[in-house]
Design an enzyme around this catalytic site. Structure first.
Site, short mmCIF file in Angstrom:
data_model
loop_
_atom_site.label_atom_id
_atom_site.label_comp_id
_atom_site.label_asym_id
_atom_site.label_seq_id
_atom_site.Cartn_x
_atom_site.Cartn_y
_atom_site.Cartn_z
N HIS A 160 3.69 -13.99 6.55
CA HIS A 160 2.71 -13.34 5.64
C HIS A 160 1.30 -13.37 6.25
O HIS A 160 0.32 -13.35 5.51
CB HIS A 160 2.70 -14.01 4.26
CG HIS A 160 4.06 -14.25 3.69
ND1 HIS A 160 4.71 -13.33 2.90
CD2 HIS A 160 4.92 -15.30 3.84
CE1 HIS A 160 5.91 -13.80 2.57
NE2 HIS A 160 6.06 -15.00 3.13
N SER A 281 -18.64 0.35 22.94
CA SER A 281 -18.99 1.32 21.93
C SER A 281 -20.24 2.06 22.40
O SER A 281 -21.08 1.50 23.10
CB SER A 281 -19.27 0.60 20.61
OG SER A 281 -20.18 1.33 19.83
N LYS A 287 -19.86 -4.53 21.53
CA LYS A 287 -18.43 -4.31 21.30
C LYS A 287 -17.57 -4.32 22.55
O LYS A 287 -17.96 -3.85 23.61
CB LYS A 287 -18.23 -2.95 20.61
CG LYS A 287 -18.85 -2.89 19.24
CD LYS A 287 -17.96 -3.50 18.20
CE LYS A 287 -16.91 -2.49 17.81
NZ LYS A 287 -16.30 -2.81 16.52
N GLU A 294 -4.54 -0.22 20.67
CA GLU A 294 -4.71 0.72 19.56
C GLU A 294 -4.09 2.07 19.87
O GLU A 294 -3.44 2.68 19.02
CB GLU A 294 -6.20 0.91 19.23
CG GLU A 294 -6.79 -0.30 18.50
CD GLU A 294 -8.30 -0.18 18.29
OE1 GLU A 294 -8.82 -0.96 17.50
OE2 GLU A 294 -8.94 0.68 18.91
#
Ligand code: ARG
Length: 461
Positions: A160, A281, A287, A294
């Site tokens: 979980h 970024s 970043k 992804e």
């Protein structure tokens, strides 16, 4: 691409094809990538025709020389593909006739584009299975290397997405490895049905010429022959199986990616993906984004899309060939390309990954990850498991209130909840004690992980 000359097919049609229809129905834009397979298939077919006496030796020689000349034109980028000739098959055949004249017109004897295209697609996919297998193996090897290096490294295992029990990083890598073992098995299995020859089925019913299907199959390295001509020209199950295999594999890579994305976040900070696999970024200077995982997660959906595309393509088709089948190529090719690229980047990325054992350890220490170990300890002291579960639940509640892990409590504090707790309890409350205790086949103990790695290495191709 030009649109010249007379079409090869059809004296029956009196009107020329509408210019847009010509473009709309053509496939040469995307099926030209099968030119090697198309030429191999034609050489095998012509060889067989001469073997059974339909072509003379001399005719065969001219045809083979012509096809080889065309191969080298295409290799060098000198071949002029034409939309008017519709597809890779007709482009090559038209060029053959231009190059060698009348005898070129005999190549298509006893054959149809229907068995020709089915043959080409199978050969093309078969040729791509080897590179896919080798990238898959390379990823597996990268995982084994990380697993070996991090066999003793402890992190929290989750259920979980909540801290559950301590595990070793090596064990976690081996879980991914196991998924890929199944993928490799599925690829092997799929290959069996790809490697079957439809050639000789002609348009749908076979041919009146005394062809030798065993010979063409042998020349093309097929392991078996498709046994029914109607099925052979219309079957695309092998492509659906391949995209199914690819979808399951991409689903695995997508799951791995999800974990890497979470692990590389500032909140977890378990791993470093390496700058060459991340991007910055354009606006936020701090970043470092996990673009590769992804994108793999994103590309998974396009592979699923390709699989559904093929399922839907086939579901309403009566026997035998229908033009719908021309739509099989783009989803299949796109799946091959996407899979190859994804495996390649993943193997490189996993070879470059570094882990942060301190952060993983702290995370394991802060989630009462050894609670089950305490319960098991009490059971060994004679407490029934349900009672032990209750005692540990109360101990954890006490720990949460006083901000202490179980291993940080004193013996006296633990004994408040059960008089069965003794000095030896601290052996099981440490993270090392916890993982080392799960020392059986498939367990997380470093010792077992090393055995699993050794076994895996012995099985790798
Ligand atoms: N370009 C076609 C395809 O990809 C080749 C087969 C054409 N056959 C036909 N009967 N029109 O399926």
């Amino acid at each position: 691409m030009t649109s010249p000359k007379k079409k090869l097919s059809s004296a029956r049609l009196t009107q020329p094809t509408n210019a847009f229809v010509e473009e709309f129905t053509a496939s040469v834009q995307f099926d030209q990538r099968m030119y090697q397979q198309d030429i191999e298939g034609s050489i095998a077919h012509a060889t067989m025709l001469s073997h059974v006496g339909v072509l003379t030796e001399d005719e065969l020689e001219k045809i083979v020389a012509g096809l080889e000349a065309i191969r080298s034109e295409i290799d060098k980028g000198e071949f002029e593909w034409s939309i008017a000739q519709e597809d890779v098959h007709m482009n090559i055949e038209a060029r053959l006739i231009t190059l060698i004249g009348e005898v070129g017109k005999k190549l298509h004897t006893g054959r149809s584009r229907n068995d020709q295209v089915a043959t080409d697609v199978r050969l093309y996919l078969r040729d791509m299975i080897e590179p896919i297998r080798s990238e898959l193996n390379r990823l597996q090897d990268a995982l084994l290397d990380v697993a070996e290096r991090e066999a003793d490294t402890i992190l929290p295992g989750f259920t979980h997405l909540q801290v559950a029990q301590p595990i070793t990083f090596g064990h976690h890598m081996m879980a991914w490895f196991e998924m890929l073992v199944r993928d490799a098995e599925r690829l092997d299995d799929c290959e069996k049905r790809v490697n079957s020859s439809p050639l000789g089925s002609a348009a749908l019913a076979g041919t009146t010429f005394p062809i030798d299907r065993e010979l063409t199959a042998k020349l093309l390295g097929f392991e078996r022959i498709c046994l029914n001509s109607l099925d052979a020209v219309s079957d695309r199950d092998f492509a659906i199986e391949f995209t199914s295999f690819a979808s399951i594999l991409m689903m695995h890579l997508s799951r791995f990616s999800e974990e890497l994305i979470i692990w590389s976040s500032a909140q977890f900070n378990f791993v470093d993906l390496g700058d060459s696999f991340c991007t910055g970024s354009s606006i936020m200077p701090q970043k470092k984004n996990p673009d590769v995982p992804e994108l793999i997660r994103g590309k998974t959906s396009r592979v699923y899309g390709n699989m559904f595309n093929l399922f839907t393509l086939m579901k309403n088709q009566p026997l035998a060939y229908n033009k719908d089948n021309q739509e099989d190529k783009e989803p299949l090719f796109d799946t091959i390309d996407t899979l190859l690229g994804s495996l390649r980047v993943y193997a490189d990325m996993m070879a470059a990954i570094t882990v942060k054992p301190e952060n993983m350890r702290n995370a394991a220490l802060s989630g009462y990850a050894t609670a089950t170990d305490l319960a098991d300890y009490l059971v060994r002291k004679g407490v029934a498991f349900r009672d032990a579960h209750e005692v540990v639940g109360l101990s954890v509640a006490y720990g949460i209130k006083h901000n202490k892990d179980l291993s940080e409590m004193s013996l006296q504090e633990l004994q408040v909840f059960s008089d069965q707790v003794g000095e030896d309890v601290f052996d099981v409350l440490t993270l090392e004690g916890s993982v080392a205790a799960r020392d059986h086949l498939g367990g997380t103990a470093p010792n077992q992980v090393r055995k699993a790695i050794a076994f895996a290495r012995s099985q790798q191709k």
